[in-house]
Each structure stands twice: as structure tokens, then as C-alpha cells.
Design an enzyme around this catalytic site. Sequence first.
Site, mmCIF file in Angstrom:
data_model
loop_
_atom_site.group_PDB
_atom_site.id
_atom_site.type_symbol
_atom_site.label_atom_id
_atom_site.label_comp_id
_atom_site.label_asym_id
_atom_site.label_seq_id
_atom_site.Cartn_x
_atom_site.Cartn_y
_atom_site.Cartn_z
ATOM 1 N N ASP A 84 0.797 -1.224 0.000
ATOM 2 C CA ASP A 84 0.000 0.000 0.000
ATOM 3 C C ASP A 84 0.836 1.283 0.000
ATOM 4 O O ASP A 84 1.917 1.334 0.590
ATOM 5 C CB ASP A 84 -0.901 -0.007 1.241
ATOM 6 N N GLU A 136 -4.304 6.682 -6.770
ATOM 7 C CA GLU A 136 -5.092 7.699 -6.063
ATOM 8 C C GLU A 136 -5.154 8.974 -6.883
ATOM 9 O O GLU A 136 -4.156 9.430 -7.438
ATOM 10 C CB GLU A 136 -4.471 7.990 -4.698
ATOM 11 N N GLY A 212 -8.671 6.082 4.686
ATOM 12 C CA GLY A 212 -9.027 6.824 5.890
ATOM 13 C C GLY A 212 -10.351 6.397 6.489
ATOM 14 O O GLY A 212 -11.028 7.194 7.151
#
Length: 282
Positions: A84, A136, A212
Site C-alpha cells: 500500500d 489515487e 481513511g
Amino acid sequence: MPLVSTGELVAKARAAGHGVAAFNVITLEHAEAIALGAERAGAPAILQISENAVKFHGGRLAAIAAATTAVARASSVPLSLHLDHVTDVELLRAAHPEGFSSVMFDASKLTYGENVKATADAVRWGHERGIWVEAELGKVGGKEGEAPLDAHAPGVRTDPAEAAAYVAETGVDALAVAVGSSHAMTERTAALDHALIGSLAAAVPVPLVLHGSSGVPDAEIRQAVASGMVKINVGTALNTAFTGEVRAHLTAHEKGVDPRKYLAPAREAMAGTVAGFLGLLS
């Protein structure tokens, strides 16, 4: 049980209209807790090791990857291994020999054009080796070393039209988007933009990823999945549970020195957190 691929877990969750959780591994106890919580919930999960976790282990991926893989293979539920928030190309290239089926390549701090180029290169490299690649677009913020980020500030959230172009230009398999959450939140107070999630899900052909998620209330997560979010990343919630138990034990046993005495309840607390999130998503 043999390791399964992250792409398979995400595809199955998306087809069924629910989410799949990805939990951060920092120590062996994290990996054991994730596997235990997943077994209790009877649900699959993704074990993910971040670039920051690799730095914690002296920059060496092999040992924590091997330990996490061993835990996953001993589990009775399907688990996958994911690398990640990778920014280092050398670490990216270490994913394949260490058995990772997926990687999140993070070029989000670059300009849009630089992000596209770097990510497209990472995708080409990954796809040549059968690796599923997440990226992202937008600014989730909140990771260690970053200034606090207002998730509601102009220009922070992911634009659907730009997301569609980005996916087409890079060929990514999944897209992490900024929709109101932030990394490292210790209180579950984030309010997500569900209309934006729906617009993003309609605009891009690949699964959406919520980073998150530790700071997002249960009802918000449920609604996010209903709006089109698929992969749900959880990290800080495990650390909160872990640290709380360690702190409580050491406060009650000031002269204790055996780490097993506090690591066992800390691992159990993390397993409970894992099971809770998995129950929420299924």
C-alpha cells in the site's frame, strides 16, 4: 488456505454489491489479529503493508511480507496480500518476488500530468507480472509527515470527469478517491460526500477505494458502499485498539516486563475491531 488475489476479492465484492475491507499490517500481531477477526466474521479480507510500515522495519520488505503471508496461508478464510501507498519504484518492483498480488502506487502528490505518467508506467510494469494496481486521484491527506488537510477544502476532492480521464490514461484496476475522509483519524467524525461517490462510481469503470475509513462512522461507511465504494481501507482503528489495551495493561501492571502479557489483549482488541468492520461491510 492458499492466498487469493486482491483483484478477485474486490471483483466478488463489487459484483455482490458490498464492500471488502483492507487492513494495515505493521507487526506480526496485526497480521494475526486480522486473520483471527476475519475468521470470526467468516469474511475475506485484504492484508496490506504500507511503505511506511516497510520503513519501520528498516526498509526491508521480505521479513514482514513472509510473516504476513504465513499467517494468511494458515487462515481458514480467503485473504490476500497488498502493498500500500508505494511511492518508491524499487519497493514497487519488490512486490512481485515477495508474492503480492496487488499494489497501490501513490503518485497523488505529483501534478496531474506527472501522476498519469508515473502511474501508467507502474500499471504497465504490474500488468506484465499479473499484479492488480490501485492508484489515487485527489488528496486524501493525513498520512505521517503531511500537514493537516481539510477534506472539505476546494480542489481537494476528486473530480468525476478528471477521474474518468485518469483511469483511461493510466489503465489502473482501482481508484482511491477523496470524498471527505482523511488518514490517521482517531475519532469517527468524517462526513462523506455521497453524491460525489455516486458520480464517481458512474464516471469510472473500475472499483472505488475509500482511504481513511477509520475516521468514518458506521452509517457513513454503509452508505458509501451503497453509493459505489468497494475497497475500504482501515488502519488507525487497529492501532487505536492495540494501543489502548497496551496502555491499560501497563497502567495496571507498572512492574510488568513480559510483552506477551500486553500484546495478547492488544491483538485480541484488534481482532474485535476487524470483525466489527467486516460485519459492517457484509
